[in-house]
Design a protein around this motif. Structure first.
Motif, PDB file in Angstrom:
ATOM      1  N   PHE A  71       0.837  -1.202   0.000  1.00 30.07           N
ATOM      2  CA  PHE A  71       0.000   0.000   0.000  1.00 30.07           C
ATOM      3  C   PHE A  71       0.874   1.255   0.000  1.00 30.07           C
ATOM      4  CE2 PHE A  71      -2.455  -3.371   2.049  1.00 30.07           C
ATOM      5  CZ  PHE A  71      -3.579  -3.384   1.239  1.00 30.07           C
ATOM      6  N   ALA A  72       2.007   1.182   0.689  1.00 28.13           N
ATOM      7  CA  ALA A  72       2.926   2.326   0.710  1.00 28.13           C
ATOM      8  C   ALA A  72       3.426   2.637  -0.694  1.00 28.13           C
ATOM      9  CB  ALA A  72       4.101   2.033   1.640  1.00 28.13           C
ATOM     10  N   GLY A  73       3.692   1.589  -1.483  1.00 26.68           N
ATOM     11  CA  GLY A  73       4.120   1.800  -2.851  1.00 26.68           C
ATOM     12  C   GLY A  73       3.071   2.533  -3.682  1.00 26.68           C
ATOM     13  N   VAL A  74       1.802   2.204  -3.483  1.00 25.44           N
ATOM     14  CA  VAL A  74       0.716   2.889  -4.189  1.00 25.44           C
ATOM     15  C   VAL A  74       0.673   4.360  -3.793  1.00 25.44           C
ATOM     16  CG1 VAL A  74      -1.783   3.031  -4.500  1.00 25.44           C
ATOM     17  CG2 VAL A  74      -0.663   0.795  -4.454  1.00 25.44           C
ATOM     18  N   PHE A  75       0.719   4.626  -2.472  1.00 24.05           N
ATOM     19  CA  PHE A  75       0.694   6.010  -2.002  1.00 24.05           C
ATOM     20  C   PHE A  75       1.853   6.808  -2.599  1.00 24.05           C
ATOM     21  CE2 PHE A  75      -1.427   4.277   2.034  1.00 24.05           C
ATOM     22  CZ  PHE A  75      -2.694   4.477   1.498  1.00 24.05           C
ATOM     23  N   ALA A  76       3.028   6.173  -2.654  1.00 27.76           N
ATOM     24  CA  ALA A  76       4.215   6.876  -3.148  1.00 27.76           C
ATOM     25  C   ALA A  76       4.103   7.199  -4.636  1.00 27.76           C
ATOM     26  CB  ALA A  76       5.466   6.047  -2.874  1.00 27.76           C
ATOM     27  N   ASP A  77       3.506   6.295  -5.421  1.00 28.54           N
ATOM     28  CA  ASP A  77       3.343   6.559  -6.846  1.00 28.54           C
ATOM     29  C   ASP A  77       2.220   7.560  -7.116  1.00 28.54           C
ATOM     30  OD1 ASP A  77       5.433   5.054  -7.868  1.00 28.54           O
ATOM     31  OD2 ASP A  77       4.252   3.211  -7.971  1.00 28.54           O
ATOM     32  N   ARG A  78       1.274   7.650  -6.212  1.00 27.98           N
ATOM     33  CA  ARG A  78       0.159   8.582  -6.379  1.00 27.98           C
ATOM     34  C   ARG A  78       0.498   9.997  -5.920  1.00 27.98           C
ATOM     35  NH1 ARG A  78      -5.428   5.885  -4.068  1.00 27.98           N
ATOM     36  NH2 ARG A  78      -6.063   4.740  -5.932  1.00 27.98           N
ATOM     37  N   GLY A  79       1.269  10.099  -4.833  1.00 30.68           N
ATOM     38  CA  GLY A  79       1.407  11.377  -4.149  1.00 30.68           C
ATOM     39  C   GLY A  79       2.744  12.059  -4.365  1.00 30.68           C
ATOM     40  N   ASN A  80       2.936  13.127  -3.612  1.00 35.30           N
ATOM     41  CA  ASN A  80       4.187  13.878  -3.611  1.00 35.30           C
ATOM     42  C   ASN A  80       5.186  13.135  -2.720  1.00 35.30           C
ATOM     43  OD1 ASN A  80       6.214  15.803  -2.609  1.00 35.30           O
ATOM     44  ND2 ASN A  80       5.037  17.326  -3.745  1.00 35.30           N
ATOM     45  N   ARG A  81       6.241  12.605  -3.334  1.00 32.49           N
ATOM     46  CA  ARG A  81       7.150  11.732  -2.589  1.00 32.49           C
ATOM     47  C   ARG A  81       7.934  12.489  -1.517  1.00 32.49           C
ATOM     48  NH1 ARG A  81       8.599   8.630  -8.175  1.00 32.49           N
ATOM     49  NH2 ARG A  81       7.087   6.924  -7.989  1.00 32.49           N
ATOM     50  N   GLN A 345       6.445   6.351 -12.882  1.00 30.45           N
ATOM     51  CA  GLN A 345       5.118   6.368 -12.271  1.00 30.45           C
ATOM     52  C   GLN A 345       4.752   5.054 -11.585  1.00 30.45           C
ATOM     53  OE1 GLN A 345       5.858   6.675 -15.484  1.00 30.45           O
ATOM     54  NE2 GLN A 345       4.350   5.747 -16.866  1.00 30.45           N
ATOM     55  N   ALA A 346       5.559   3.995 -11.804  1.00 33.85           N
ATOM     56  CA  ALA A 346       5.303   2.706 -11.149  1.00 33.85           C
ATOM     57  C   ALA A 346       6.463   2.271 -10.275  1.00 33.85           C
ATOM     58  CB  ALA A 346       5.031   1.621 -12.202  1.00 33.85           C
ATOM     59  N   LEU A 347       7.511   3.080 -10.178  1.00 33.17           N
ATOM     60  CA  LEU A 347       8.748   2.655  -9.512  1.00 33.17           C
ATOM     61  C   LEU A 347       8.538   2.332  -8.041  1.00 33.17           C
ATOM     62  CD1 LEU A 347      11.763   2.153  -9.516  1.00 33.17           C
ATOM     63  CD2 LEU A 347      12.136   4.623  -9.310  1.00 33.17           C
ATOM     64  N   SER A 348       7.785   3.151  -7.312  1.00 29.24           N
ATOM     65  CA  SER A 348       7.595   2.883  -5.883  1.00 29.24           C
ATOM     66  C   SER A 348       6.807   1.606  -5.647  1.00 29.24           C
ATOM     67  CB  SER A 348       6.902   4.072  -5.212  1.00 29.24           C
ATOM     68  OG  SER A 348       7.783   5.170  -5.111  1.00 29.24           O
ATOM     69  N   ARG A 349       5.826   1.322  -6.515  1.00 29.81           N
ATOM     70  CA  ARG A 349       5.067   0.082  -6.348  1.00 29.81           C
ATOM     71  C   ARG A 349       5.938  -1.137  -6.645  1.00 29.81           C
ATOM     72  NH1 ARG A 349       0.159   1.572 -10.075  1.00 29.81           N
ATOM     73  NH2 ARG A 349       1.676   3.188 -10.651  1.00 29.81           N
ATOM     74  N   VAL A 350       6.725  -1.073  -7.723  1.00 31.85           N
ATOM     75  CA  VAL A 350       7.631  -2.178  -8.021  1.00 31.85           C
ATOM     76  C   VAL A 350       8.647  -2.348  -6.893  1.00 31.85           C
ATOM     77  CG1 VAL A 350       9.436  -2.982  -9.599  1.00 31.85           C
ATOM     78  CG2 VAL A 350       7.335  -1.975 -10.511  1.00 31.85           C
ATOM     79  N   SER A 351       9.159  -1.235  -6.370  1.00 34.64           N
ATOM     80  CA  SER A 351      10.090  -1.293  -5.241  1.00 34.64           C
ATOM     81  C   SER A 351       9.426  -1.912  -4.021  1.00 34.64           C
ATOM     82  CB  SER A 351      10.595   0.111  -4.922  1.00 34.64           C
ATOM     83  OG  SER A 351      11.449   0.106  -3.803  1.00 34.64           O
ATOM     84  N   ALA A 352       8.147  -1.596  -3.809  1.00 41.95           N
ATOM     85  CA  ALA A 352       7.427  -2.164  -2.668  1.00 41.95           C
ATOM     86  C   ALA A 352       7.287  -3.673  -2.811  1.00 41.95           C
ATOM     87  CB  ALA A 352       6.050  -1.518  -2.547  1.00 41.95           C
ATOM     88  N   TYR A 353       6.968  -4.141  -4.011  1.00 45.16           N
ATOM     89  CA  TYR A 353       6.908  -5.598  -4.236  1.00 45.16           C
ATOM     90  C   TYR A 353       8.281  -6.226  -4.031  1.00 45.16           C
ATOM     91  CZ  TYR A 353       2.094  -5.767  -5.961  1.00 45.16           C
ATOM     92  OH  TYR A 353       0.726  -5.725  -6.051  1.00 45.16           O
TER      93      TYR A 353
END
Length: 417
Positions: A71-81, A345-353
């Motif tokens: 979920f953190a990865g989603v927030f990071a890709d959606r919001g202001n990092r 735009q997907a880096l934080s989610r991939v990093s989270a996985y």
């Protein structure tokens, strides 16, 4: 390819954004080294605390740290990092300030500290995929590896110093006041992060539900075989190494060496190796970074091999030093490769996985290591750990891992191998 002197990498510190990122991690991870020592001895001294209470507190921190990652990865890709990183550090500061107040006032208890540990675990989960995603927004592609290496160097030095400082602070001023210093380090880190100016924006797609975002992140993660394969093999390799370092090694030290002092020497050598590993990573610019990363990573097996006969403490310490080098050579090249090849735009989610897959099984390995040692002995347990550590070598059979190219050509002054 090898590089010119270290000064070439240090030049990126002239960029105020990079300097803030590196200094932020130095200060934050100094506190992260102090915190666990202060927390452990504080909980052990509580009425009703002891080893069981400490285990509960640590579990309350670890479970949300893993569970919230995706979920953190989603927030990071959606919001202001930048804002999310500041939020994570402020929450950590508030959490440990509250814990410090409870210990100092004499009102701390396992339930209240466990709740605070859960909040801290969530904030930690938010921090790491957000941080990975922010770096490509702050620096140019040719600065990625230098920036990642400098951040790792600052983190490793701070962690070593933090552990030593934590023990000193607890003995001199007590756990509560030591935790208050930990809280201040997070706050200082947040203040540094506030001043970071993003140079490249992230393309935003139409907003979707949280589940849709997770599914999209999963597709980005699985569509690159080199990503999911390396995460898969390290999910097992990390179990073996974590169990060897966390359980089997201390048992071997108690049975064959001088106990805690011997194992502390081995772990100090590993920590020193991580610092040396960053320096090595700063000196190379391989055209096939994953090939070099995966050729270095079997170094993790060296200290585990030393536990099987077992060998002498100095020999195992040398193996641990080499393992530390391997860890950070791999980590710098891996993070840089992700940042170069995964869409921003997907880096934080991939990093989270990546974080989730790499760490999810480790608590189970730690839990299983003790019973295996008791049932079959430390030597057998070390052999099992070694087999798991060596699973990572399977990834070298895949041509995507061996042949993936860096997206940035090495600069002038580098020579081919």
């Amino acid at each position: 390819r090898t590089r010119n002197p270290l000064s070439q990498d240090l030049r990126v510190l002239r960029d105020p954004n990079v300097a803030r990122l590196v200094l932020s991690r130095l200060i934050s991870d100094l506190g992260s080294g102090i915190g666990p020592i202060a927390l452990a001895f504080g909980v052990l001294a509580l009425p009703g605390g002891g080893p069981t209470g400490l285990g509960i507190v640590l579990a309350c921190a670890a479970v949300p740290r893993v569970a919230f990652l995706l979920f953190a990865g989603v927030f990071a890709d959606r919001g202001n990092r930048v804002h999310l990183l500041v939020l994570a550090e402020v929450v950590m500061a508030a959490t440990w300030a509250a814990a410090a107040g409870l210990f100092i006032s004499g009102h701390a208890g396992v339930p209240t500290i466990s709740v605070l540990a859960m909040i801290g675990g969530i904030a930690t989960a938010l921090f790491y995929p957000t941080h990975t995603g922010l770096i490509p927004q702050v620096v140019t592609d040719d600065q990625l590896q230098s920036t990642n290496a400098l951040i790792r160097l600052a983190s490793n030095i701070a962690s070593i110093g933090g552990v030593a400082l934590g023990g000193l602070l607890v003995s001199v001023i007590g756990s509560g006041w030591a935790l208050s210093i930990n809280a201040v380090t997070y706050l200082l880190s947040a203040l540094l992060l506030v001043g970071i100016a993003v140079q490249r924006s992230v393309p935003r797609t139409e907003s979707h539900s949280m589940i849709d975002e997770l599914v999209h992140g999963w597709r980005e993660f699985t569509r690159r075989r080199w990503v999911w394969l390396i995460v898969l093999v390290f999910s097992l390799s990390n179990v073996g190494f974590g169990a060897a370092v966390g359980v089997v090694g201390p048992v071997v030290a108690m049975e064959n060496w001088a106990g805690a002092r011997s194992w502390a020497l081995v772990m100090a050598a590993f920590s020193a190796g991580t610092v040396a590993g960053v320096v090595v990573a700063m000196r190379i610019r391989p055209s096939r970074p994953l090939l070099i990363a995966m050729c270095a990573s079997p170094g993790l097996a060296l200290p585990v091999i030393g536990l099987i006969p077992p060998l002498t403490v100095p020999v195992v310490a040398v193996g641990a030093f080499m393992a530390g080098i391997a860890v950070d050579v791999f980590e710098v090249l891996w993070q840089t490769t992700l940042q170069q090849h995964v869409p921003a735009q997907a880096l934080s989610r991939v990093s989270a996985y990546d974080y989730f897959g790499s760490l999810a099984l480790t608590p189970l390995g730690l839990a299983a290591a003790g019973p295996i040692v008791e049932a079959f002995g430390a030597r057998t347990a070390a052999v099992v750990c070694l087999a798991l550590v060596c699973v990572q070598m399977i990834a070298l059979a895949d041509p995507q891992v061996r042949d993936l190219r860096a997206t940035v050509e090495s600069d002038a002054g580098q020579a081919s191998n």
